[in-house]
Motif scaffolding. Structure first.
Motif, PDB file in Angstrom:
ATOM      1  N   GLY A   1       0.787  -1.229   0.000  1.00 31.44           N
ATOM      2  CA  GLY A   1       0.000   0.000   0.000  1.00 31.44           C
ATOM      3  C   GLY A   1       0.815   1.273   0.000  1.00 31.44           C
ATOM      4  O   GLY A   1       1.978   1.292  -0.425  1.00 31.44           O
ATOM      5  N   ALA A   2       0.200   2.312   0.482  1.00 34.17           N
ATOM      6  CA  ALA A   2       0.828   3.630   0.521  1.00 34.17           C
ATOM      7  C   ALA A   2       0.453   4.279   1.840  1.00 34.17           C
ATOM      8  O   ALA A   2      -0.397   3.777   2.568  1.00 34.17           O
ATOM      9  CB  ALA A   2       0.352   4.478  -0.646  1.00 34.17           C
ATOM     10  N   ARG A   3       1.104   5.383   2.132  1.00 30.85           N
ATOM     11  CA  ARG A   3       0.741   6.096   3.368  1.00 30.85           C
ATOM     12  C   ARG A   3       0.630   7.583   3.058  1.00 30.85           C
ATOM     13  O   ARG A   3       1.243   8.098   2.121  1.00 30.85           O
ATOM     14  CB  ARG A   3       1.791   5.855   4.442  1.00 30.85           C
ATOM     15  CG  ARG A   3       3.154   6.407   4.090  1.00 30.85           C
ATOM     16  CD  ARG A   3       4.162   6.033   5.175  1.00 30.85           C
ATOM     17  NE  ARG A   3       5.511   6.464   4.832  1.00 30.85           N
ATOM     18  CZ  ARG A   3       6.300   5.847   3.972  1.00 30.85           C
ATOM     19  NH1 ARG A   3       5.880   4.774   3.322  1.00 30.85           N
ATOM     20  NH2 ARG A   3       7.519   6.298   3.721  1.00 30.85           N
ATOM     21  N   ALA A   4      -0.171   8.240   3.861  1.00 25.72           N
ATOM     22  CA  ALA A   4      -0.362   9.670   3.659  1.00 25.72           C
ATOM     23  C   ALA A   4       0.901  10.418   4.052  1.00 25.72           C
ATOM     24  O   ALA A   4       1.570  10.070   5.017  1.00 25.72           O
ATOM     25  CB  ALA A   4      -1.540  10.159   4.493  1.00 25.72           C
ATOM     26  N   VAL A   5       1.181  11.438   3.284  1.00 24.73           N
ATOM     27  CA  VAL A   5       2.346  12.267   3.524  1.00 24.73           C
ATOM     28  C   VAL A   5       1.914  13.485   4.328  1.00 24.73           C
ATOM     29  O   VAL A   5       0.910  14.116   4.002  1.00 24.73           O
ATOM     30  CB  VAL A   5       2.909  12.748   2.162  1.00 24.73           C
ATOM     31  CG1 VAL A   5       4.023  13.749   2.360  1.00 24.73           C
ATOM     32  CG2 VAL A   5       3.375  11.564   1.349  1.00 24.73           C
ATOM     33  N   SER A   6       2.641  13.801   5.385  1.00 30.39           N
ATOM     34  CA  SER A   6       2.358  15.065   6.066  1.00 30.39           C
ATOM     35  C   SER A   6       3.649  15.746   6.480  1.00 30.39           C
ATOM     36  O   SER A   6       3.668  16.914   6.826  1.00 30.39           O
ATOM     37  CB  SER A   6       1.469  14.842   7.289  1.00 30.39           C
ATOM     38  OG  SER A   6       2.162  14.063   8.247  1.00 30.39           O
ATOM     39  N   ASP A   7       4.780  14.999   6.413  1.00 27.71           N
ATOM     40  CA  ASP A   7       6.028  15.515   6.962  1.00 27.71           C
ATOM     41  C   ASP A   7       6.572  16.767   6.289  1.00 27.71           C
ATOM     42  O   ASP A   7       7.330  17.502   6.919  1.00 27.71           O
ATOM     43  CB  ASP A   7       7.085  14.403   7.043  1.00 27.71           C
ATOM     44  CG  ASP A   7       7.137  13.554   5.793  1.00 27.71           C
ATOM     45  OD1 ASP A   7       6.392  13.857   4.852  1.00 27.71           O
ATOM     46  OD2 ASP A   7       7.926  12.603   5.758  1.00 27.71           O
ATOM     47  N   PRO A   8       6.212  17.086   5.032  1.00 27.28           N
ATOM     48  CA  PRO A   8       6.763  18.348   4.513  1.00 27.28           C
ATOM     49  C   PRO A   8       6.254  19.564   5.272  1.00 27.28           C
ATOM     50  O   PRO A   8       6.796  20.653   5.115  1.00 27.28           O
ATOM     51  CB  PRO A   8       6.269  18.402   3.067  1.00 27.28           C
ATOM     52  CG  PRO A   8       5.856  17.008   2.731  1.00 27.28           C
ATOM     53  CD  PRO A   8       5.418  16.393   4.023  1.00 27.28           C
ATOM     54  N   ILE A   9       5.234  19.377   6.097  1.00 29.11           N
ATOM     55  CA  ILE A   9       4.678  20.529   6.806  1.00 29.11           C
ATOM     56  C   ILE A   9       5.105  20.492   8.267  1.00 29.11           C
ATOM     57  O   ILE A   9       4.833  19.521   8.976  1.00 29.11           O
ATOM     58  CB  ILE A   9       3.140  20.534   6.684  1.00 29.11           C
ATOM     59  CG1 ILE A   9       2.768  20.681   5.206  1.00 29.11           C
ATOM     60  CG2 ILE A   9       2.524  21.642   7.533  1.00 29.11           C
ATOM     61  CD1 ILE A   9       1.308  20.754   4.944  1.00 29.11           C
ATOM     62  N   ASP A  10       5.767  21.553   8.690  1.00 29.32           N
ATOM     63  CA  ASP A  10       6.207  21.629  10.088  1.00 29.32           C
ATOM     64  C   ASP A  10       4.996  21.637  11.017  1.00 29.32           C
ATOM     65  O   ASP A  10       4.016  22.331  10.758  1.00 29.32           O
ATOM     66  CB  ASP A  10       7.009  22.920  10.332  1.00 29.32           C
ATOM     67  CG  ASP A  10       8.448  22.761   9.869  1.00 29.32           C
ATOM     68  OD1 ASP A  10       8.868  21.603   9.643  1.00 29.32           O
ATOM     69  OD2 ASP A  10       9.129  23.793   9.705  1.00 29.32           O
ATOM     70  N   GLY A  11       5.111  20.892  12.065  1.00 33.60           N
ATOM     71  CA  GLY A  11       4.028  20.869  13.046  1.00 33.60           C
ATOM     72  C   GLY A  11       3.007  19.792  12.765  1.00 33.60           C
ATOM     73  O   GLY A  11       1.984  19.716  13.449  1.00 33.60           O
ATOM     74  N   SER A  12       3.280  18.928  11.781  1.00 33.20           N
ATOM     75  CA  SER A  12       2.257  17.953  11.418  1.00 33.20           C
ATOM     76  C   SER A  12       2.141  16.835  12.451  1.00 33.20           C
ATOM     77  O   SER A  12       1.222  16.023  12.386  1.00 33.20           O
ATOM     78  CB  SER A  12       2.529  17.374  10.030  1.00 33.20           C
ATOM     79  OG  SER A  12       3.762  16.703  10.024  1.00 33.20           O
ATOM     80  N   SER A  13       3.056  16.794  13.409  1.00 31.04           N
ATOM     81  CA  SER A  13       2.923  15.761  14.434  1.00 31.04           C
ATOM     82  C   SER A  13       2.192  16.256  15.689  1.00 31.04           C
ATOM     83  O   SER A  13       2.040  15.520  16.659  1.00 31.04           O
ATOM     84  CB  SER A  13       4.303  15.212  14.811  1.00 31.04           C
ATOM     85  OG  SER A  13       5.102  16.277  15.268  1.00 31.04           O
ATOM     86  N   LEU A  14       1.727  17.490  15.650  1.00 31.47           N
ATOM     87  CA  LEU A  14       0.943  18.003  16.796  1.00 31.47           C
ATOM     88  C   LEU A  14      -0.355  17.216  16.957  1.00 31.47           C
ATOM     89  O   LEU A  14      -0.905  16.694  15.975  1.00 31.47           O
ATOM     90  CB  LEU A  14       0.595  19.483  16.570  1.00 31.47           C
ATOM     91  CG  LEU A  14       1.753  20.481  16.684  1.00 31.47           C
ATOM     92  CD1 LEU A  14       1.309  21.855  16.171  1.00 31.47           C
ATOM     93  CD2 LEU A  14       2.219  20.576  18.137  1.00 31.47           C
TER      94      LEU A  14
END
Lengths: 472, 472
Positions: A112-125
Motif C-alpha cells: 500500500g501507501a501512506r499519507a504524507v504530512s512531513d513536509p509541513i512543520d508541526g504535522s505531528s501536533l
C-alpha cells in the motif's frame, strides 16, 4: 509440499490475490501477513464515515478475518514482514517481539501507501490528522462526535480504543483547516461542513483537484464556496503552530486559529521492505511491474498502491494508486500464481470525486505538459452544455474538457464536471481512450438521448464536435 | 444560378441539414418544405408535456420560423411535397390548393415517420390518441387539463385551436388505457399517473420495452406496478369499443371501461412520396442510404425517421428512428451537400428510457434471434450489482445484461436498468460496442470508482467478468 504463496498486506490487492488463488487452487497454501489490525477496508469510504453518512465503522469493512479464513487463506494480522530474501525466497516476519522466517513459492508485495504530512512543520501536533486508514478516520470521528451518540463503537475489536477515547474527550472543534485541495481534501471539507464546522481549505496552487484540470477545479471551487467553505488558493501553508495541540495554521498570507487540521497533500508508496533487494522501483518510487504484475525479480509480484501499472495512453508505467487498480491487479495475480496467466490490465487514470453536490470525473492525459512529455502534440477544448434537454427540469450545466493529439486525432484525456450525473459519464471517455478512439470517431458515437438524461447532443459529443473543428 | 438544395420536412433531420448547409454555403439557396404548421419540435419531450413536467408547448420548440429564416433558409410551412421527379430533379409542391414545381440541385427526404394505430379496430374513435406530433400532445393535455389552468395556450400560432378547444370541453378522464408497453407507452403511463388517473397498460408480449431485453422489462414491470399502473401482459387488445367516443378496451381476457386510450404500438416511415421513383427502400420499409446518407439515386439523400442507417454491430442497414440519428445525419448531409463529404455515422441502436424512477438503457444486439440472424453465435449473461459502494446510501441494484459473440468474444449488445444513474451508463457499452471491444477487454476497462457513484467493480465490469467466465 511446495512453499505457500505469500502475500504482504491484507487490503484490496493482497486479499483479492489471496482469495482468487484460494478459489482457483483449493489445494494450495496462501498466507497473508498484515502488519496492522485492520484488513480489507474501504479506504475511499472513510470521508463519508467521518461525515456521518456512513454510520458505523464496521460498514467500511468488506471482509472479516473469519470470512478470510473461511476462504482457505491463512491470515496473520499484527504480523509485519520486515525483510525479503529473493534469492532464498523467504520473508522475515516480526510478530509480538519475535521474528520468524517463512519460505514462499511466489510473493506478492501489496504494502500500500501512506499519507504524507512531513513536509509541513508541526504535522505531528495533536489534532493534526491525515486520512489514511481506519484508525485516523475513527480518531477524527471521535473528535467530531455528536453528544448522545457513540461515534466510534469501541466494542469493535480492531478499534484503537486508547486513541478514540482520548479524542472523544476533546471539545468538538469549531474551526478546521484542510491542507491540500485534492480530492481527499475536498471530500473532508464536505465532511466537516456536514458537522457545521467553519472550514478552510488551503491549496498551494491556483485551483482545486489539479488532476481534473482547470475547468473542473473552477467549478468545484465555486461550488464549495457556495457551501460555506473558505478557500485559500495560491496559498502555501508554512507551519502548523501550537504547543502539544495544534492552534493555528501559519500560511503565506497570515495566520488562522484552528482547532483541528486535516492534511491531505498526497500519499507515498510503501516500498521500504524492498530496499536492499534487487526488486526495481520506477521513477514514481512505486514498484515497477509488467503487464502481469511481475516485478523485475522472478516470483515476486507487486500490486495496489505500492505498484506502478502501465498507462493505456502513454504505454509507460504510471503510479495512480486507486481502488479498482488494486482489486483488479490482485485478482489477476492470484489467478496467474494459481496457474492461469492473467494480465492485470492497463490503467487510464480514471478517477471521480464528489464535492458536495458537484460531481467530477477525469481520465487520461489532460494536462499539456504531461501530454508533451509523453510525445504528443496536445490540443484541448472545454465546453459547457446541458445535462438534459433544455426544457426538461433538473438538469445542470455540464463542463467537458477534452485533450487530443493534433497529429493522430487520438483522444488523450478528458474531464467532466456538473451536478447532474456528470461523474459517471467519464466512463464513456475512459472506454473511448482505452479503445484508441479519435476525436472524429468520438463525435460520431451513438450515445444515449432521452430528455431526462441527456440532450440530443450529449455534452461529450458537443466537446468532441468543437475539438474536432479545431483538428480538421 | 444553380438550383437550390431542397429539403422535404422541417424537423430534426431536415432543419439540421438546412442549417448546416446555410452556415457552410452562405451564398447557396436552401428551401425547406414542411407540410404541417410545426417545425423543429422535441418529439421526445411530448410525454413530459402531457405529464405537466414541461409546462408550455412552446418549451418543446427548438427553433421558431423566424429563427430558421434568419439562418438564410427559405422555410415553407403548410407546403406538402406531393411528387418527386428524380430524372428532372424537380419536386411538386401543394400549398393552399395550388401546385407548383421546384427544381433542386440536391434533395433531402426527411419526411419522418408516423404512429401506427390502424391494426386496432376502433382506433379512429374520439378519445383514442397516438403520440406523434405536437397536435396530439396538445389534444391529450387539453383533455387532462386541470381546472384553473390553461393547459394549452391557444395564442400559440401553430396550435390547432379547434381540436384543443373541443378536447378542453371534455370531462377529464378517470380511467385510461395505454395500448403498447414500449417506451412511449411507459412514458405515457407515467404521464397519466401524474394526473392521478387509473392507468392500464396492455402489452401483447410477455414483457415491457422488448428492445431492452427481458431483465429490464421485468424491472420496469415491477416498478410501474409499484407506481399504481395495472399491467396486462401477454394480452392482445382486440378492439376499442364505443359509438363516437371510446368507451372500452376489448381484450383477450375481457373488457375494460375506459375514458381515454393512448395507442403506442409503433411507428412507420413516411416514404409514400418516393413510390414511383427509383429511390429504393430497405427491408424495414425505410429508405436505403449509404454511409453519407445518399439514397440509390444521385442527388437524393434521406435522413431521420424515414431512413435506414448502417448498424455498427451488423454492418447492415437498420431502421432505428431516434433523435440523435436524425440530427447527426441531417448535419452531415448539409455539410456534404455544401461541398465537404461527411459520413453520417453508424448507429448502435442506443436508447434510454425513464419509467417513473426506473432508468433503462440498451444498445446493440441483445436478443439472440437478432444476433443469430446477423451471423453471430450469441451468449448472454444478466447480473445485478450495486450502483454504489454497499455502505454508501442512496444506491440501487443495477441490472446489466450483456450479449457477446462466442467465437470472437466481441460484445454485441447490452442493457442496463436501475434507479441510480443506470441509463447513462449505457454510453459505456455503446462506446465499447462501436469500438469493437471484446468481453475480456471490457472486463479490464479502467472505469470510475468512488463510493457515491460506483462500487469498486462497476456493474458493467461485473457483467463482463461473469460473461467472460462463460467464454473462456
Amino acid at each position: 509440499m511446495s512453499d505457500p504463496f505469500v502475500v504482504v498486506g491484507g487490503d484490496a490487492a493482497g486479499l483479492s490475490a489471496a482469495s482468487k488463488f484460494a478459489r482457483e487452487r483449493p489445494d494450495g497454501d496462501v498466507i497473508v501477513y498484515e502488519k496492522g489490525r485492520w484488513i480489507s477496508y474501504a479506504h475511499c469510504g472513510t470521508p463519508y464515515y467521518v461525515k456521518g453518512e456512513v454510520e458505523h465503522v464496521t460498514d467500511l469493512l468488506s471482509l472479516s478475518p473469519s470470512e478470510v479464513e473461511d476462504r482457505g487463506i491463512a491470515l496473520r494480522r499484527n504480523h509485519e514482514v520486515v525483510a525479503v530474501d529473493t534469492d532464498d525466497r523467504t520473508v522475515t516476519v516480526a510478530h509480538d517481539g519475535d521474528r520468524s522466517v517463512q519460505s514462499y513459492s511466489d510473493l506478492l508485495v501489496a504494502t500500500g501507501a501512506r499519507a504524507v504530512s512531513d513536509p509541513i512543520d508541526g504535522s505531528s501536533l495533536d489534532g493534526v490528522f491525515t486520512l489514511h486508514g481506519i484508525d485516523a478516520a475513527c480518531a477524527i470521528r471521535a473528535v467530531l462526535g455528536e453528544p448522545g451518540t457513540d461515534p466510534v463503537d469501541t466494542s469493535v475489536e480492531a478499534v484503537d480504543r486508547e486513541t478514540v477515547e482520548r479524542y472523544t474527550a476533546w471539545e468538538p472543534p469549531e474551526t478546521v483547516a484542510v491542507v491540500g485541495g485534492g480530492y481527499v481534501g475536498i471530500e473532508m471539507a464536505e465532511a466537516f461542513r456536514a458537522h457545521g464546522l467553519e472550514t478552510h481549505v488551503f491549496q498551494r496552487s491556483g485551483h482545486l483537484i489539479p488532476p481534473f484540470g482547470e475547468a473542473a477545479g473552477q467549478r468545484v471551487a465555486e461550488h464549495v464556496r457556495e457551501q460555506g467553505v473558505t478557500l485559500h488558493t495560491d496559498c502555501a501553508v508554512e507551519e502548523l503552530a501550537g504547543d502539544d495541540r495544534v492552534e493555528a495554521v501559519v500560511h503565506e498570507d497570515g495566520r488562522l486559529a484552528v482547532d483541528l487540521v486535516l492534511v491531505g497533500i498526497g500519499i507515498r508508496p510503501n516500498t521500504e521492505l524492498l530496499s536492499g533487494t534487487p526488486v526495481e522501483l520506477g521513477e514514481s518510487g512505486a514498484v515497477t511491474t509488467d503487464d502481469h504484475g511481475r516485478t523485475t525479480v522472478e516470483g515476486v509480484y507487486a500490486a495496489g498502491d505500492c505498484a506502478e501499472t502501465r498507462h493505456a495512453v502513454t504505454g509507460e508505467p504510471a503510479w495512480v494508486p486507486l481502488g479498482l487498480t488494486a482489486n483488479r491487479a490482485g485478482r489477476a495475480i492470484g489467478q496467474t500464481v494459481a496457474g492461469t496467466p492473467s494480465p492485470v490490465g492497463d490503467i487510464a487514470g480514471t478517477a471521480v470525486v464528489k464535492a458536495f453536490d458537484m460531481e467530477c470525473g477525469r481520465v487520461g492525459l489532460i494536462d499539456h505538459e504531461a501530454a508533451e512529455a509523453a510525445g504528443f502534440d496536445p490540443v484541448s477544448e472545454t465546453v459547457t452544455a446541458g445535462s438534459r434537454s433544455g426544457y426538461y427540469p433538473g438538469g445542470d450545466e455540464t463542463t467537458v474538457t477534452l485533450t487530443a493529439d493534433r497529429d493522430s486525432g487520438r483522444v488523450l484525456g478528458g474531464a467532466i464536471s456538473g451536478r447532474d450525473r456528470a461523474a459517471i459519464r467519464i466512463d464513456t471517455l475512459a472506454t473511448a481512450i482505452e479503445r484508441d478512439t479519435t476525436v472524429a470517431q468520438l463525435e460520431r458515437l451513438d450515445l444515449a438521448y432521452a430528455p431526462p438524461f441527456s440532450p440530443v447532443w450529449d455534452p461529450v459529443l458537443v466537446a468532441a464536435k468543437v475539438l474536432n473543428g479545431r483538428l480538421e
